[in-house]
Motif scaffolding. Structure first.
Motif, PDB file in Angstrom:
ATOM      1  N   VAL A  35     -64.967  -4.107  31.721  1.00  0.00           N
ATOM      2  CA  VAL A  35     -65.545  -5.162  30.880  1.00  0.00           C
ATOM      3  C   VAL A  35     -66.886  -4.695  30.323  1.00  0.00           C
ATOM      4  N   LEU A  36     -67.681  -4.082  31.163  1.00  0.00           N
ATOM      5  CA  LEU A  36     -68.989  -3.582  30.726  1.00  0.00           C
ATOM      6  C   LEU A  36     -68.835  -2.492  29.667  1.00  0.00           C
ATOM      7  N   GLN A  60     -76.156 -10.314  20.579  1.00  0.00           N
ATOM      8  CA  GLN A  60     -75.469 -11.204  21.529  1.00  0.00           C
ATOM      9  C   GLN A  60     -74.677 -10.378  22.540  1.00  0.00           C
ATOM     10  N   TRP A  61     -73.936  -9.380  22.054  1.00  0.00           N
ATOM     11  CA  TRP A  61     -73.138  -8.551  22.951  1.00  0.00           C
ATOM     12  C   TRP A  61     -74.021  -7.689  23.847  1.00  0.00           C
ATOM     13  N   LEU A  62     -75.150  -7.236  23.316  1.00  0.00           N
ATOM     14  CA  LEU A  62     -76.092  -6.459  24.125  1.00  0.00           C
ATOM     15  C   LEU A  62     -76.623  -7.310  25.274  1.00  0.00           C
ATOM     16  N   GLY A  63     -76.969  -8.545  24.985  1.00  0.00           N
ATOM     17  CA  GLY A  63     -77.456  -9.446  26.035  1.00  0.00           C
ATOM     18  C   GLY A  63     -76.412  -9.698  27.106  1.00  0.00           C
ATOM     19  N   MET A  64     -75.167  -9.893  26.684  1.00  0.00           N
ATOM     20  CA  MET A  64     -74.097 -10.111  27.659  1.00  0.00           C
ATOM     21  C   MET A  64     -73.889  -8.873  28.524  1.00  0.00           C
ATOM     22  N   ALA A  65     -73.943  -7.695  27.905  1.00  0.00           N
ATOM     23  CA  ALA A  65     -73.759  -6.456  28.657  1.00  0.00           C
ATOM     24  C   ALA A  65     -74.885  -6.255  29.666  1.00  0.00           C
ATOM     25  N   ILE A  66     -76.111  -6.516  29.259  1.00  0.00           N
ATOM     26  CA  ILE A  66     -77.252  -6.347  30.170  1.00  0.00           C
ATOM     27  C   ILE A  66     -77.172  -7.339  31.323  1.00  0.00           C
ATOM     28  N   ARG A  67     -76.823  -8.574  31.031  1.00  0.00           N
ATOM     29  CA  ARG A  67     -76.715  -9.566  32.114  1.00  0.00           C
ATOM     30  C   ARG A  67     -75.607  -9.195  33.097  1.00  0.00           C
ATOM     31  N   LEU A  68     -74.479  -8.703  32.594  1.00  0.00           N
ATOM     32  CA  LEU A  68     -73.395  -8.283  33.485  1.00  0.00           C
ATOM     33  C   LEU A  68     -73.820  -7.072  34.317  1.00  0.00           C
TER      34      LEU A  68
END
Length: 101
Positions: A35-36, A60-68
């Motif tokens: 997923v990452l 938005q996708w960068l933020g989701m990747a960093i949070r994961l």
């Protein structure tokens, strides 16, 4: 000129993007490393101008990747010894760090 019946490569790209987005939000993939990796690829997809408001932007996708990545503990050195592929996880975390800066 475009020949009738021939699809644009961008149409295929949008179709794949919608499928990937649906699979991500449906939690279809159980392996969060995969997923990452998918999120990191989506960071490079940006079809809207920077001033347009959108939840489909690369930021938005960068933020989701960093949070994961943080949830996976990739910000801690001790996490890498427990991973199956620590080199890949380390490169992903560094690429996210560099993308953010």
């Amino acid at each position: 000129l475009r020949h009738p019946g021939i699809r644009s490569p961008l149409e295929d790209s949008d179709e794949y993007y919608c499928k990937i987005k649906a699979l991500l939000f449906a939690n279809h993939e159980a392996n969060y490393h995969h997923v990452l990796q998918a999120l990191c690829l989506l960071v490079f997809r940006n079809t809207t101008p920077p001033r347009a408001l959108s939840l489909d932007s690369s930021y938005q996708w960068l933020g989701m990747a960093i949070r994961l990545a943080y949830q996976m503990g990739l910000h801690r050195e001790s996490t890498y010894s427990k991973l199956e592929n620590p080199g890949s996880a380390r490169r992903i975390m560094w690429s996210l760090y560099v993308s953010l800066c």
